[in-house]
Design a protein around this motif. Structure first.
Motif, short mmCIF file in Angstrom:
data_model
loop_
_atom_site.label_atom_id
_atom_site.label_comp_id
_atom_site.label_asym_id
_atom_site.label_seq_id
_atom_site.Cartn_x
_atom_site.Cartn_y
_atom_site.Cartn_z
N LYS A 1 -6.61 -1.09 -14.54
CA LYS A 1 -5.16 -1.15 -14.71
C LYS A 1 -4.79 -1.68 -16.11
O LYS A 1 -3.98 -1.08 -16.82
CB LYS A 1 -4.53 -2.05 -13.64
CG LYS A 1 -4.76 -1.58 -12.21
CD LYS A 1 -4.03 -2.45 -11.21
CE LYS A 1 -4.52 -3.87 -11.17
NZ LYS A 1 -5.92 -3.98 -10.71
N ALA B 1 -2.97 -13.15 -4.75
CA ALA B 1 -1.73 -12.37 -4.79
C ALA B 1 -0.72 -13.04 -3.87
O ALA B 1 -1.03 -13.32 -2.71
CB ALA B 1 -1.98 -10.93 -4.35
N ASN C 1 -2.89 -6.95 -8.17
CA ASN C 1 -3.70 -6.55 -7.02
C ASN C 1 -2.88 -6.66 -5.74
O ASN C 1 -1.84 -7.30 -5.70
CB ASN C 1 -4.93 -7.46 -6.92
CG ASN C 1 -5.77 -7.45 -8.17
OD1 ASN C 1 -5.98 -6.40 -8.77
ND2 ASN C 1 -6.24 -8.61 -8.59
N ARG C 2 -3.42 -6.05 -4.68
CA ARG C 2 -2.77 -6.11 -3.38
C ARG C 2 -3.33 -7.28 -2.58
O ARG C 2 -4.45 -7.72 -2.82
CB ARG C 2 -2.99 -4.79 -2.63
CG ARG C 2 -2.51 -3.59 -3.42
CD ARG C 2 -3.23 -2.32 -3.04
NE ARG C 2 -4.67 -2.42 -3.20
CZ ARG C 2 -5.50 -1.40 -3.03
NH1 ARG C 2 -5.02 -0.22 -2.74
NH2 ARG C 2 -6.80 -1.56 -3.17
N HIS D 1 0.85 -1.19 0.00
CA HIS D 1 0.00 0.00 0.00
C HIS D 1 0.89 1.24 0.00
O HIS D 1 2.05 1.20 0.38
CB HIS D 1 -0.92 0.02 1.22
CG HIS D 1 -2.10 -0.88 1.09
ND1 HIS D 1 -3.28 -0.49 0.51
CD2 HIS D 1 -2.27 -2.17 1.46
CE1 HIS D 1 -4.14 -1.50 0.53
NE2 HIS D 1 -3.55 -2.52 1.10
N ALA E 1 1.53 -5.32 -13.57
CA ALA E 1 0.37 -4.86 -12.80
C ALA E 1 -0.13 -5.99 -11.93
O ALA E 1 0.07 -7.17 -12.24
CB ALA E 1 -0.74 -4.36 -13.72
N HIS F 1 1.01 3.36 -7.51
CA HIS F 1 -0.25 2.92 -6.92
C HIS F 1 -1.39 3.71 -7.55
O HIS F 1 -1.42 4.94 -7.49
CB HIS F 1 -0.22 3.12 -5.40
CG HIS F 1 0.80 2.27 -4.72
ND1 HIS F 1 0.49 1.11 -4.07
CD2 HIS F 1 2.15 2.41 -4.62
CE1 HIS F 1 1.58 0.57 -3.58
NE2 HIS F 1 2.61 1.34 -3.89
N ASN G 1 2.32 -10.45 -9.72
CA ASN G 1 2.52 -10.91 -8.35
C ASN G 1 1.57 -12.04 -7.96
O ASN G 1 1.60 -12.50 -6.82
CB ASN G 1 2.37 -9.75 -7.36
CG ASN G 1 1.00 -9.11 -7.41
OD1 ASN G 1 0.38 -9.02 -8.47
ND2 ASN G 1 0.52 -8.66 -6.27
N TRP H 1 0.15 -1.01 -9.09
CA TRP H 1 -0.65 -1.65 -8.07
C TRP H 1 -2.06 -1.05 -8.06
O TRP H 1 -2.22 0.14 -8.32
CB TRP H 1 -0.05 -1.45 -6.68
CG TRP H 1 1.29 -2.09 -6.46
CD1 TRP H 1 2.50 -1.55 -6.73
CD2 TRP H 1 1.53 -3.38 -5.92
NE1 TRP H 1 3.49 -2.42 -6.39
CE2 TRP H 1 2.93 -3.56 -5.89
CE3 TRP H 1 0.71 -4.40 -5.43
CZ2 TRP H 1 3.53 -4.72 -5.39
CZ3 TRP H 1 1.30 -5.56 -4.95
CH2 TRP H 1 2.69 -5.72 -4.94
N THR I 1 -0.78 8.10 -4.33
CA THR I 1 -1.42 7.39 -5.43
C THR I 1 -1.61 8.33 -6.62
O THR I 1 -1.49 9.54 -6.49
CB THR I 1 -2.79 6.83 -5.00
OG1 THR I 1 -3.63 7.93 -4.60
CG2 THR I 1 -2.65 5.86 -3.85
N HIS J 1 7.43 1.37 -8.52
CA HIS J 1 6.08 1.02 -8.09
C HIS J 1 5.16 2.24 -8.10
O HIS J 1 5.50 3.30 -7.56
CB HIS J 1 6.13 0.41 -6.69
CG HIS J 1 6.92 -0.87 -6.65
ND1 HIS J 1 6.34 -2.10 -6.82
CD2 HIS J 1 8.26 -1.08 -6.49
CE1 HIS J 1 7.28 -3.03 -6.76
NE2 HIS J 1 8.45 -2.44 -6.56
#
Length: 353
Positions: A35, A139, A131-132, A2, A129, A154, A96, A28, A6, A152
């Motif tokens: 994305k 992920a 997701n968290r 996170h 690209a 966001h 990821n 992210w 952003t 990176h």
């Protein structure tokens, strides 16, 4: 991963234009906020073909290739989709989410821009690209060696950006008009259970489905489509909004006094929709300081207090919804208005009696 810092979808292309051309970038963001489509649009703006590799659908050999004999020696032949002679955008989607072995296979491609003896053509760019982990999506932890090979960025959802895009893309007017009034419903955090939830992607899906049915789509079908694509509360609000459009009956008419709050039991969804829309209107139009309120705004505030009394007579729950605090227990409406409501409501109730 996170970050408090952003970028919006409108800001991302300019950032990629300066960064992705010199270093690989990882974008992210939550599921469904655009994305993948933003990366493909960025590649198209540069005149580069976009080759997408989806991490969850790859094995390590899909990247490094398979051995072949040439002049009595073996060498790895990278896949045709990667081994191109002209520059292109290599988009590593769901990077990821791939297995640790696949992530390792990406190392040299990301840092050295090569796989075995094959090197990406000059002018190519690499963008990943994903997701968290907190998005309740697939992920995996990204190895520090891979994290350190990427810049990176966001991405956050932006109603302003999305509505501007959606208008040009010809999305259904019901979707555009509803989200113009309720931009806070464009995106919600993914739920912990398997159920539809609102994202820019799901609103787009709803628009496509409505377009497919055409103008003759009935109320039951609208309710079904909304429930199948959106968060439950948003689906109910959207269905009620469509009902108001078709009956030419809106909040403006209630505020003007040309119509009253809907009272029929069959219109309870409509009443909740109007209550939420009324709350949003108050948040938008009432200033934080009463001294900054113009005469028309003060008149509107007075009318709003009367409307709250009328609403409470029909449904106390809906009236409480209008003045309720947010999820953190903080007031949403200006303090001065809430004080006046507390002070004047008994008098207004007595006057109506």
């Amino acid at each position: 991963m996170h970050s408090a810092l952003t970028v919006t979808p409108a800001e991302l292309p300019a950032l990629l234009l300066h960064v992705a051309v010199v270093r690989p970038v990882f974008v992210w963001g939550a599921p469904g906020i655009g994305k993948s489509s933003l990366v493909r649009a960025f590649a198209d703006s540069l005149g580069l073909p976009c080759v997408t590799l989806v991490g969850t659908q790859l094995a390590a050999e899909d990247l490094i290739g398979v051995p072949e004999l040439r002049d009595g020696r073996s060498r790895f032949a990278p896949p045709e989709s990667i081994a191109r002679t002209e520059p292109y955008c290599l988009f590593l989607d769901e990077l990821n989410s791939s297995s640790p072995e696949v992530q390792k296979a990406f190392y040299s491609l990301i840092l050295d821009r090569r796989i075995g003896s094959y090197e990406l053509p000059a002018g190519s760019i690499v963008i990943g690209a994903g997701n968290r982990a907190t998005d309740n999506a697939l992920a995996r932890p990204m190895a520090s060696a891979l994290v350190n090979r990427l810049v990176h960025v966001h991405l956050r959802a932006s109603a302003t950006d999305w509505l501007a895009w959606a208008a040009g893309a010809g999305l259904h007017p019901w979707v555009l008009d509803y989200l113009t009034e309720r931009p806070d419903q464009l995106w919600v955090a993914p739920p912990k259970t398997e159920e539809p939830f609102s994202t820019p992607r799901s609103w787009h899906m709803l628009s496509d489905a409505l377009r497919s049915f055409g103008e003759g789509v009935d109320e039951a079908t609208v309710r079904l489509l909304a429930a199948g694509t959106l968060t439950g509360q948003h689906a109910a609000g959207f269905t009620a909004y469509v009902k108001t459009v078709r009956h030419r009956y809106g909040l403006d008419a209630i505020v003007r006094g040309d119509a009253g709050w809907p009272r029929a039991a069959t219109d309870r969804d409509l009443l909740y929709f109007f209550a939420e829309a009324f709350r949003a209107r108050l948040v938008k139009e009432l200033p934080a300081d009463r001294d900054h309120a113009s005469r028309p705004v003060r008149d509107f505030a007075l009318r709003a207090k009367g409307l709250l009394v009328e609403l409470a007579e029909i449904s106390l729950e809906c009236a409480q919804l209008v003045v309720a605090t947010d999820d953190d227990g903080m007031p949403v409406l200006p303090a001065w208005f809430l004080v006046e409501v507390t002070r004047d409501l008994p008098r207004l109730v007595a006057a109506r009696a």
